[in-house]
Design a protein around this motif. Sequence first.
Motif, short mmCIF file in Angstrom:
data_model
loop_
_atom_site.label_atom_id
_atom_site.label_comp_id
_atom_site.label_asym_id
_atom_site.label_seq_id
_atom_site.Cartn_x
_atom_site.Cartn_y
_atom_site.Cartn_z
N GLY A 156 11.73 1.55 -2.28
CA GLY A 156 12.71 2.17 -1.39
C GLY A 156 12.30 3.56 -0.93
O GLY A 156 13.10 4.27 -0.34
N PHE A 157 11.07 3.97 -1.18
CA PHE A 157 10.58 5.25 -0.67
C PHE A 157 9.14 5.08 -0.22
O PHE A 157 8.48 4.10 -0.55
CB PHE A 157 10.72 6.38 -1.70
CG PHE A 157 10.05 6.13 -3.02
CD1 PHE A 157 8.70 6.38 -3.20
CD2 PHE A 157 10.79 5.65 -4.09
CE1 PHE A 157 8.10 6.16 -4.44
CE2 PHE A 157 10.20 5.44 -5.32
CZ PHE A 157 8.85 5.69 -5.49
N GLY A 158 8.67 6.03 0.58
CA GLY A 158 7.34 5.95 1.14
C GLY A 158 6.26 6.30 0.15
O GLY A 158 6.38 7.24 -0.61
N VAL A 159 5.18 5.52 0.18
CA VAL A 159 4.02 5.74 -0.68
C VAL A 159 2.80 5.88 0.22
O VAL A 159 2.53 5.00 1.04
CB VAL A 159 3.82 4.56 -1.67
CG1 VAL A 159 2.65 4.81 -2.58
CG2 VAL A 159 5.08 4.30 -2.47
N ALA A 160 2.08 6.99 0.09
CA ALA A 160 0.91 7.21 0.94
C ALA A 160 -0.20 6.23 0.59
O ALA A 160 -0.42 5.93 -0.57
CB ALA A 160 0.41 8.64 0.77
N VAL A 161 -0.87 5.73 1.63
CA VAL A 161 -2.00 4.82 1.43
C VAL A 161 -3.22 5.39 2.15
O VAL A 161 -3.10 6.13 3.11
CB VAL A 161 -1.68 3.40 1.95
CG1 VAL A 161 -0.59 2.75 1.12
CG2 VAL A 161 -1.29 3.42 3.42
N GLY A 162 -4.39 5.02 1.64
CA GLY A 162 -5.63 5.46 2.25
C GLY A 162 -5.96 6.92 1.98
O GLY A 162 -6.73 7.53 2.71
N VAL A 163 -5.36 7.49 0.93
CA VAL A 163 -5.64 8.88 0.55
C VAL A 163 -6.00 8.91 -0.93
O VAL A 163 -5.55 8.05 -1.70
CB VAL A 163 -4.43 9.80 0.82
CG1 VAL A 163 -4.18 9.94 2.31
CG2 VAL A 163 -3.17 9.29 0.14
#
Length: 197
Positions: A50-57
Amino acid sequence: MKKLLAAAAAVALLQAAPAAWAGISFNINVGGPPVVIAQPPDFLYPAELGFGVAVGVPYDMFYLSGIYYINRGGGWYRTSYYGGDWVRVRYRELPPDLRRYRINRIHEYRDREYRVYSRDRDHYEGRYYRPDRDGRDDMGRPGREQRREMKEERRDQRRDVKEERREQRRDAKEERRDQKEERRDQKDERRDERGGR
């Protein structure tokens, strides 16, 4: 400036220290952000979280209610702008949604969602967010329109979760009713069989 002076004084002290101090080491924390972020990261929203998770970092970065969080070196930091000034926060000051999961569980959900996203980005049906300068004030913080949209997104998400739970309860209730009816029919059949003998 004070931090730089303290660091310079420590270096001078070490240079003038007697040979007996040679085995002693210490760290000086002069502050600053845990990471330097030049480009806005992509955020995916695994349904379980239910929250944003950074990808590609190469770091653990999250986005909740207009605030960015980073877990780095065992510490937590937050900012209102992905490239802004990071402020250290204690674990208990994190939002409950973020504290609810262990970091390895978040990684599992993130990795699974990223596999779906990376297969066909043009037709990805999950939630996706990439911050940019549009809709932000001069300091890079979310503008009024962007905050309103984020608030609407959170409201819609809560409504969807409530509706899903309502449907699950309704389905479970129907399932129990069907099972009860089936048991009643079986009981009636057994009674009819005994009466017909």
